[in-house]
Design a protein around this motif. Structure first.
Motif, PDB file in Angstrom:
ATOM      1  N   LEU A  33     -13.248   7.163  28.464  1.00  0.00           N
ATOM      2  CA  LEU A  33     -14.215   6.465  29.294  1.00  0.00           C
ATOM      3  C   LEU A  33     -13.743   5.053  29.633  1.00  0.00           C
ATOM      4  CD1 LEU A  33     -16.981   6.774  30.627  1.00  0.00           C
ATOM      5  CD2 LEU A  33     -18.022   5.926  28.517  1.00  0.00           C
ATOM      6  N   CYS A  56     -20.267   2.931  33.405  1.00  0.00           N
ATOM      7  CA  CYS A  56     -19.308   3.075  32.309  1.00  0.00           C
ATOM      8  C   CYS A  56     -19.644   2.128  31.166  1.00  0.00           C
ATOM      9  CB  CYS A  56     -17.893   2.826  32.812  1.00  0.00           C
ATOM     10  SG  CYS A  56     -17.211   4.167  33.821  1.00  0.00           S
ATOM     11  N   ALA A  59     -22.399   3.646  29.266  1.00  0.00           N
ATOM     12  CA  ALA A  59     -21.940   4.803  28.498  1.00  0.00           C
ATOM     13  C   ALA A  59     -21.120   4.370  27.287  1.00  0.00           C
ATOM     14  CB  ALA A  59     -21.121   5.734  29.390  1.00  0.00           C
ATOM     15  N   GLN A  62     -23.422   3.212  24.608  1.00  0.00           N
ATOM     16  CA  GLN A  62     -24.069   4.333  23.922  1.00  0.00           C
ATOM     17  C   GLN A  62     -23.106   5.035  22.965  1.00  0.00           C
ATOM     18  OE1 GLN A  62     -27.332   5.201  24.027  1.00  0.00           O
ATOM     19  NE2 GLN A  62     -27.569   3.302  25.167  1.00  0.00           N
ATOM     20  N   LEU A 118     -28.298  11.836  31.967  1.00  0.00           N
ATOM     21  CA  LEU A 118     -28.060  10.394  31.979  1.00  0.00           C
ATOM     22  C   LEU A 118     -28.223   9.837  33.384  1.00  0.00           C
ATOM     23  CD1 LEU A 118     -27.262   7.836  30.510  1.00  0.00           C
ATOM     24  CD2 LEU A 118     -24.867   8.390  30.954  1.00  0.00           C
TER      25      LEU A 118
END
Length: 492
Positions: A33, A56, A59, A62, A118
């Motif tokens: 990622l 990004c 993410a 998370q 998401l």
């Protein structure tokens, strides 16, 4: 928090290897990622690239949380729970929310494409200050519950859908961004057109023209309602657990202090009834339960009475904690007083039954009350649903025949019988509560037979304390479900 797909199945402790594999997958996914994010930064002027970069960032954040929570899961439940909010395990899904595959389905609206859960909670917007043009993504319309036909909202219109208390926060963030060029990063609550309240996290930046003036502002808005609800549930459950542990520790400390204040302070062997040819050598021990940290209502006591006799008693009240130990203290105090007043064991049991019936804290209890006459060398005793004494003579033990008697507090006006047994010098008497020998089944007498098998060790013991030590060595390491008391009495 379990996935909604498996909310109807019981949770199991994960295998360590499975958690390690999940941690490795999370690290690998984070690395991939980060590479995607670096590609998204190549063109800062492209709104789509900026949206991808912001997505990004969300993410990666998370995944960092997920890695930390998996590490906690691998380490197991800590003795002292973390107190920092960022140590709380959180998830993006609520078990009460059905699993949905289409974005926007959580809002009761059909989605044009299957873009993932998401993306269904993330939308983007751009406000052009030069042309007054406003661009909202489809996902942002779904988050706000606003029909596309109504059009995107300007920065001046957005506060009308924001919770009143949060309007100054949004206005302050927008003002700082447009005037001072500060990035936006904050949360506020919105009231959707259907009346529901959602929590939105907004991140954004100003877009400058060639002269360095703000030409537009872009933002990514994420619906974090389920995330915050999950965090709140975790926080509240953590606080509840911490409070429960604190109450349990406090109750145990109070119960231990109360038990130590009530039970006889003596350690080792004590000698009673010196007036006759067969005095008593007495020792006792309390064994806590292995399956709970709470203190029960078991007791033991030996007391020299004014007429030269000796009181011997053991007993057990139902329950654990302060309630059980306080009831035990009341009952044992009454028992001592009546014994000193000369009341015989059977009548004494009747009074204890009446006392327990009228107590503020209802409970049941079993007890053994013995009165030893050193001159006649007789033991008069009564019981209330309690294991009978074990008498060992010449290395052989047997269970004394119990007189009539039901549990204390079980019935009004109960009548208790009284038995009398003659004791000889060299005899060993063992009194105990049922937690010492209780088996898994009601008819399991394995514990009693093991206790009777200690006859030779009890006969060879130097004193009563050695006898207690023999019993504790046999039963002390067991995973007993209830606490217990044992008293060993040597005659002569």
């Amino acid at each position: 928090m379990p996935s909604p797909l498996f909310a109807d199945r019981p949770a199991h402790q994960p295998e360590p290897g499975a958690v390690d594999a999940l941690i490795s997958q999370t690290r690998r996914l984070r690395g991939e990622l980060v590479a995607v994010r670096q590609d998204a930064v190549t063109n800062e002027d492209d709104p789509r690239r900026r949206w991808q970069r912001a997505l990004c960032d969300l993410a990666v954040h998370q995944l960092d949380d997920l890695g930390a929570h998996l590490g906690q899961l691998r380490a197991g439940v800590p003795e002292e729970l973390a107190t920092e909010a960022d140590a709380e395990p959180v998830t993006d899904t609520d078990p009460a929310t059905p699993h949905v595959a289409d974005p926007g389905a959580a809002y009761g609206e059909p989605a044009p494409a299957r873009t993932g859960s998401l993306l269904s909670r993330v939308g983007s917007a751009e406000w052009n200050l030069l042309t007054d043009e406003v661009s909202w993504s489809e996902e942002l319309f779904q988050i706000f519950g606003r029909a596309r036909e109504s059009g995107a909202m300007s920065l001046d219109e957005m506060p009308t859908m924001v919770f009143v208390d949060d309007q100054p926060l949004l206005q302050g963030m927008v003002t700082d961004c447009l005037i001072d060029g500060k990035p936006i990063d904050g949360e506020f609550r919105i009231i959707r057109t259907d009346g529901t309240v959602r929590t939105v996290h907004m991140t954004g930046e100003p877009v400058l023209d060639a002269d360095g003036c703000t030409a537009s502002m872009w933002a990514v808005l994420r619906d974090v309602s389920e995330l915050r609800r999950s965090q709140r549930a975790v926080r509240e459950s953590r606080d509840t657990l911490e409070l429960s542990r604190h109450i349990e520790q406090t109750e145990r400390r109070v119960a231990v202090e109360l038990q130590e204040a009530v039970l006889p302070p003596w350690r080792g062997s004590l000698r009673f009834a010196h007036d006759g040819p067969a005095p008593l050598d007495v020792a006792a021990h309390y064994l806590p339960a292995a399956t709970t940290s709470l203190i029960g209502g078991d007791w033991y006591d030996a007391l020299a009475l004014p007429d030269g006799d000796a009181l011997l008693t053991v007993g057990d009240l139902t329950g654990h904690g302060v309630a059980a130990t306080s009831s035990m203290a009341m009952l044992l105090g009454a028992l001592r007083g009546m014994a000193v007043a000369g009341i015989r064991p059977a009548a004494l049991m009747g009074h204890l039954n009446q006392l327990l019936e009228t107590a503020a804290q209802p409970a049941l209890g079993s007890a053994m009350c013995c009165r030893y006459d050193p001159v006649a060398q007789t033991l008069a005793w009564s019981q209330s649903g309690h294991p009978a004494p074990l008498l060992f003579r010449d290395g052989t033990g047997h269970v004394l025949r119990r007189p009539e008697g039901v549990l204390l507090g079980a019935t009004t006006g109960a009548v208790y019988g009284e038995a009398e047994t003659r004791l000889l010098p060299g005899d060993v008497l063992v009194l105990h509560t049922d937690g010492l020998t209780r088996g898994r089944a009601t008819d399991d007498d394995t514990g009693a037979r093991r206790l009777l098998a200690l006859g030779h060790r009890l006969a060879d013991a130097r004193d009563a304390q050695d006898g207690v030590r023999a019993v504790v060595e046999e039963f002390g390491e067991e995973e007993r479900e209830d606490d217990a008391c044992v008293m060993v009495v040597r005659v002569g």
